[in-house]
Motif scaffolding. Sequence first.
Motif, short mmCIF file in Angstrom:
data_model
loop_
_atom_site.label_atom_id
_atom_site.label_comp_id
_atom_site.label_asym_id
_atom_site.label_seq_id
_atom_site.Cartn_x
_atom_site.Cartn_y
_atom_site.Cartn_z
N LEU A 161 0.94 -1.53 -0.36
CA LEU A 161 0.12 0.40 0.02
C LEU A 161 0.92 1.39 0.48
CD1 LEU A 161 -2.95 -0.66 2.67
CD2 LEU A 161 -2.63 -0.99 -0.23
N PRO A 162 0.63 2.61 -0.49
CA PRO A 162 1.23 3.26 -0.51
C PRO A 162 1.04 3.96 0.84
CG PRO A 162 -0.75 3.93 -2.33
CD PRO A 162 -1.07 2.65 -1.57
N GLY A 163 2.56 4.25 1.52
CA GLY A 163 2.63 5.18 2.51
C GLY A 163 3.29 3.39 3.67
N GLU A 513 4.00 -1.78 8.05
CA GLU A 513 4.59 -0.80 9.07
C GLU A 513 4.31 0.80 8.15
OE1 GLU A 513 9.25 -0.58 9.29
OE2 GLU A 513 8.46 0.99 9.93
N LYS A 514 4.28 2.08 8.93
CA LYS A 514 3.20 3.24 8.08
C LYS A 514 4.48 4.16 8.25
CE LYS A 514 0.55 7.46 7.69
NZ LYS A 514 -0.05 6.51 6.72
N VAL A 515 5.29 4.15 6.80
CA VAL A 515 6.41 5.19 6.18
C VAL A 515 7.15 6.76 5.57
CG1 VAL A 515 7.94 2.36 6.17
CG2 VAL A 515 6.48 3.46 4.67
#
Length: 515
Positions: A161-163, A513-515
């Motif tokens: 997923l994006p991000g 994990e949110k990046v």
Amino acid sequence: MAIPDFRNEPFTDFSQPENAEAMRHALESVRAEFDKTYPLLIGGERITTEQTIASRNPAKPDEVVGRTASATVELANRAIAAATESFATWRQVAPEERAQYIFKAAAELRRRKFEMAAWLVYEVSKSWAEADGDVAEAIDFCEFYAREMLRLAGPQPVYQLPGERDELHYIPLGAGVSIPPWNFACAIMVGITVAPIVAGNTVVLKPASTAPIIAAKFVEILEQVGLPPGVVNYLPGPGSSVGDALVDHPQTRFIAFTGSKEVGLRIFERAARHQPGQKWLKRTVLEMGGKDTIVVDETADLDVAADGVVSSAFGFQGQKCSACSRVVAVEQVYDDLLAKVVERTQKITVSDPSQPDTFMGAVIDEKAFDKIRSYIDIGKKEGQLVLGGETHGEGYFVSPTIFSNIAPEAKLSQEEIFGPVLAFMKASNYDDALDIANNTEYGLTGGVFTRDTDRMDRARNEFHVGNLYFNRKITGAMVGAHPFGGFNMSGTDSKAGGPDYLLLFLQAKSIAEKV
Ligand code: NAD
């Protein structure tokens, strides 16, 4: 070091004098080890018990091949506790390292191939070729599952997923129980033990009471290759008490079982019951019985079909879950095929399998012997005895037996006998033959002898079995090529030796994990 691609372990050619000599030598040296007593192994500790289990040679029941300690419910609970404790550290061992232990076990099995085969000759009455095939399959399971673990190690591909950084990892389940049957006393016992172990689980191995010595030998090999204590625990004991205790235990996370429908159903039901303190749904991998059919139509090569029927029906005394116990022939070829099968079967040798020329040894024990004899009596009422039906010798020897004119709903057609008893049934045409082939509660193996490709396609779609074979015998599934497991009352279709198998001993963890 690069790991070569998987290839099946070759079978031994006993027509080579050096191989025959090696087998004779192994049979002698194994005989010199008869009547030793093997302790339990729990958490690395050897435990002897007052009660023991005697493993007898089915061809000479007075001969005790070996004895094992016999566990109690209290010791079963200790074994689950030891496996649970070891799981805390074994699950942290890298998959590559786990695989190395199993590759080493394969190498050791290969080095001791003749010796392991000799134990099978005495303990379960396998002919040389059948015993060799059983050990080769055990080696294959080790080689195959170790490679499978390497394939499934590390992050698996998922959509990103994006991000986010998205991952999926396979992790082991916990401490479980492996319960093999006696018939592939080496291969299945090894397969259902090493698959969960290489996947990072720990195991209590409860061998069949008629084949505990070969399992003791394999557990010795696992110790020898340095498997940490408690990763495998060896726990022979009565199925009724010790088996139930292992299945019921709240800390048991999974049960890998191969055996009869009756015991499989019992395990399924008991494992489903939530026990006080139990934190999970137990995973059950249950492979059960069969009533396997070969269909022969009027286009088939009848000589090839007769060869396939005879080897599928009578190899290892018909005691394979994949064995052909029913032939459904269309009426145009029924008599000719029956005559050809009878002619070939008359040449089969039934005797002590320690002799190189024996094709069929004895059946496993007195209980099996009595059960087979009672089905022979039933067969005499349900159809015509064409060949065999006799028992002889000091051991549990039953001659290869053929009945004709058996009705599709007859007991001989529906119930698993697990011995050298073959029922011939007549079909009016191919449609009728397929209907009969599908008329049992089982769905393990099946075969069709035909030259008609449209009919093969129909069988592909309609013959409801886990392992379907065309124009060849229906036994002898090869690891990697023929993942093995059946439908309906033949079990959970776990496909041993296939690409889905290790997943049965793993669970998937998804991490975002949110990046
Ligand atoms: P079995 O069911 O009598 O015993 C199998 C194992 O279960 C043994 O280790 C036995 O001690 C144990 N057991 C017995 N009672 C138990 C209980 N209450 N709880 C837990 N464990 C218990 O079968 P068997 O005679 O050893 O083997 C022959 C059967 O196995 C045949 O039905 C055959 O078709 C089947 N089989 C199936 C496959 C397959 O892949 N589907 C392969 C080989 C054999």
